[in-house]
Design an enzyme around this catalytic site. Structure first.
Site, PDB file in Angstrom:
ATOM      1  CB  SER A  33      -0.880   0.037   1.254  1.00 52.20           C
ATOM      2  OG  SER A  33      -1.742  -1.068   1.292  1.00 52.20           O
ATOM      3  CG  HIS A  53      -5.476  -1.501   4.578  1.00 53.99           C
ATOM      4  ND1 HIS A  53      -6.161  -2.439   3.846  1.00 53.99           N
ATOM      5  CD2 HIS A  53      -4.898  -0.672   3.670  1.00 53.99           C
ATOM      6  CE1 HIS A  53      -5.996  -2.210   2.545  1.00 53.99           C
ATOM      7  NE2 HIS A  53      -5.231  -1.128   2.403  1.00 53.99           N
TER       8      HIS A  53
END
Lengths: 511, 511
Positions: B340, B443
């Site tokens: 990410s 997340h």
């Protein structure tokens, strides 16, 4: 537009291990003989203490929204299903009363609101800035009020709705609520019902329903539901079912993505050469018309599967969508019609006749014409002891096993009388400006017109009891659906075919 | 459970002739280069007079609910799309102000309500009948108030939502509303936005979203949207797209039944042997790991497609569902992780460094350790003229074209410093108790833990600007997802892997 790769659509339910809820609800609906989830199933699961279930309901409502709810929701719904009908009622009463709204908070917000000054148009500058800044206090309190006016049980409903199996569970809960209301008129339970009903209407809006063609290739678990829920003309056996899904037949259902594999409502269609005049013709139509020669799509049965969705009109757009679909697939079809029961006719007629018996013919409208009166009195001099035509008719119609249908003489006598009264019932008997008959009201608001009355069209026990065996064709004329629906809605005007017209021309002048 | 006969699912859109709305919205999104519906498309349609569009909006809101709305809705949405951005804003301002609620009616109901006496518990008999009858007045007014508190524009939203193409149109309308708010803070438009946002959240609940696997067999009209909306790692050409959908890759999207053929959010997955440490490795992973040998599913991109759905968390259940699905299909996969971006790192760091420059090192926290300070000063004596370490670091990081990345000496110097500061940023910098970085927050609330920081993992211009090229792996550990999500939610606790731990052990003692 989604392509044929629908195959690859991965439904939620495929991705989750079968949850206790869905196991439970499947069990609830497994029996082919019962329409309403039967309580005896509770026996196969671990029974729960009422207090435990109440506790788990409380956790579901009071948990913080980001906490992990799945376990709590499963726990609650499993517990709920294990309760006896009596305990379910007790729990729902608690839900209605103790998970209501905070009236003190509502009042506090109201006091703040009433104290605000409504800005007048004069104070605005050209961009309305002045007004905007005054209004922001209104917006804030209005928003808070909207939230304060939500009962606490809203949380339960919302959480269940987004939980796998939850929507279906809510339909069961509503069925239980309706059964409480049927027993006793309790204001808080009625408020609970009306709130849940509004929620269900939103969640079940046509935008969320998928039209699905049901075929013999569908899984048995789906087909058994068609058998179980066919409410109009019961399906007698597998051969019967196969015929209804086979050549010259179509079956469509509305499926909600949260209740996969179980249509909420379904409609059965026969492709024919003419508009059928008896249900036997449709059900025993063997061999069926070759599909290429069919010109008529006959809707002969619409059934909904969830008693908990009573009062929510799921069929609204179903017929229109099915018509477009059939039309597109088979351009040779140009007649769209139903062969429908008239479920309220006999009940209406018998109560008219009985009230005359009670109050005598002087204080009560004689619904018979003089020549009908005469014919009835003449025909029955010998056997029946009625004081007048209406009484004779009442006795004939209420005879055991519909005895009158066994006599050619009597059926010939009654045919014109019952057809005329039925036509009057369908077109002139209204409730709040709408047709009294529920099936008539359903099709008229969908934009149909009344077509033909069919004598002895349904000789089943149910058909004879409900409507003296009469059935009616409602006609969907593609070019006029919208106009007719609108006319019926705004003025209550009922369109009838020229075929039908002669039944009622003597009753009232219809333009 | 729905079987593979998904093929036969007949989506709404198939049954209707392509309506003007869907034509329009397709046009709006056709260009591959623009993410937001471009106004120049208005030119291809008949331009409408502002007054006409305003009139059609009024009809949609004021028509009786059973009247036939389809034409009016098409008319309005077509007209809306033909308006210039300026006129859209004007129209939305009218909607916000003139289709608000009836405050006089609200006040009248409040006065009735405040006059009612709240029943006390004492007056009840054992069945609560007394209370019930007193409460029914409350229920009635509360119900009326709920309706009175609905602004008139609710009708527009509701009607559009059930109209084909309407949900997508509403997303465009919301994007326009957001652009008004970005320009000017207008209370009535903010109220309009917050109302529409709440509606959209309801309509887009996960219960209404279908998980769909996107493959190379999907229609070009769907695939072009993947290309257009891939926001994280732009898709350069057809070969790139094909690779992302091919062997060793998966792509899943959430599709709403009302917006078929266009995922609202999609996620790209690479099947690998190890958790990748650079995005180049993933994007140029050729030939890919044979699927049978893969042990890791790497989520390397999540993109949402509708700017009008900003602030609505669609990804919430997406990752969890994709994990279950991949796990079920491929039991050999046991690592689930992301690679990410850290979109807010550089912005945060540069503002820290710049504020030190302004206020001087005495009034401002020195975010560098003494040895880092020393190393920076030593290394840059010759070329850079900084008064202290933080200033030197600021100058290095803001150099044109990220010049520092061209020098081995400088990258070696900066690696430990930036990694440490990045770890601090991810774990210790919070906003309202949540991680400041939006991707981290996403997340972590989904139940991930922070895994490994990867140096020079994204050397693209975007990667260097956002995070100095650093990327992070978030790890989804199947057994702990729920616990971690709950811990993060309730206490803000951020789980980190042992790998990550050494970056921050000197910053703070994490048990």
């Amino acid at each position: 537009m989604m392509n044929k790769k629908g195959l690859a659509i991965l439904l939620r339910s495929k991705m989750r291990p079968l949850s206790p809820v869905s196991k439970v609800t499947q069990l609830q609906h497994a029996p082919l003989d019962g329409k309403i989830p039967a309580d005896q199933n509770a026996a196969v699961k671990t029974p729960r203490d009422f207090g435990q279930v109440r506790e788990s309901m409380h956790s579901v409502i009071s948990m913080n929204k980001k906490e992990i709810l799945d376990t709590a929701l499963n726990d609650f719904s499993e517990g709920y299903f294990s309760l006896s009908q009596e305990n379910r009622h007790k729990l729902l009463l608690i839900l209605a009363r103790e998970y209501d709204l905070n009236r003190t908070k509502v009042r506090d917000l109201m006091k703040q609101y009433v104290g605000l000054e409504i800005p007048s148009g004069d104070e605005t500058d050209e961009h309305g800035h002045e007004i905007e800044s005054q209004l922001s206090a209104f917006y804030r309190i209005e928003r808070n009020l909207r939230h304060a006016l939500k009962p606490m049980y809203e949380t339960l409903f919302e959480r269940l709705n987004t939980h796998p199996g939850g929507l279906k569970f809510l339909a069961t809960v509503r069925a239980d609520i309706l059964s409480i209301i049927a027993d006793e008129n309790i204001a808080s339970v009625r408020a609970l019902d009306s709130y849940l009903k509004e929620k269900l209407i939103t969640w079940l809006s046509p935008a969320n329903l998928e039209l699905y063609q049901i075929t013999w290739d569908d899984p048995a678990s789906l087909l058994e539901k068609i058998v179980a829920y066919e409410a109009v003309h019961p399906i007698s056996n597998l051969i019967d079912l196969k015929r209804r899904l086979g050549l010259g037949r179509r079956c469509f259902g509305y499926i909600h993505p949260s209740i996969p594999g179980e249509p909420l409502i379904f409609i059965e269609v026969a492709l024919m050469k003419n508009i059928a005049s008896s249900i036997q013709e449709v059900l025993w139509h063997d061999p069926p018309t070759p599909e290429g020669e069919a010109t008529t799509a006959l809707f002969y049965s619409i059934s909904s599967t969830q008693p908990g969705l009573a009062g929510i009109n799921l069929g609204k757009f179903l017929i229109k969508r099915v018509i477009y679909l059939v039309k597109k697939d088979m351009p040779n079809i140009y007649n769209f019609a139903t062969l429908s029961p008239i479920p309220g006719f006999m009940q209406w007629l018998l109560s008219k006749l009985a009230s005359s018996e009670r109050s005598g013919p002087i204080f009560c409208e004689n619904i018979l014409k003089p020549e009908e009166e005469r014919a009835l009195m003449d025909a029955c001099m010998d056997s029946t002891t009625g004081k007048n035509g209406m009484e004779v008719l009442l006795l004939l119609l209420t005879s055991t096993n519909h005895e009158w249908t066994q006599s050619d003489r009597l059926t010939t006598l009654l045919e014109p009388i019952l057809l005329r009264l039925c036509a009057r019932y369908l077109t002139l008997e209204k409730k709040r400006g709408k047709a009294l008959d529920s099936v008539a009201n359903f099709h008229l608001q969908n934009g149909a017109m009344i077509g033909r009355l069919n004598w002895m069209a349904d000789r089943s026990e149910k058909g004879l009891s409900q409507s003296g065996g009469i059935m009616v064709n409602y006609i969907y004329s593609l070019d006029n659906i919208e106009d007719y629906a609108q006319g019926y809605f705004s003025t209550g005007h009922i369109q009838v075919s020229s075929d039908f017209h002669h039944h009622i021309e003597r009753e009232i002048k219809i333009q």
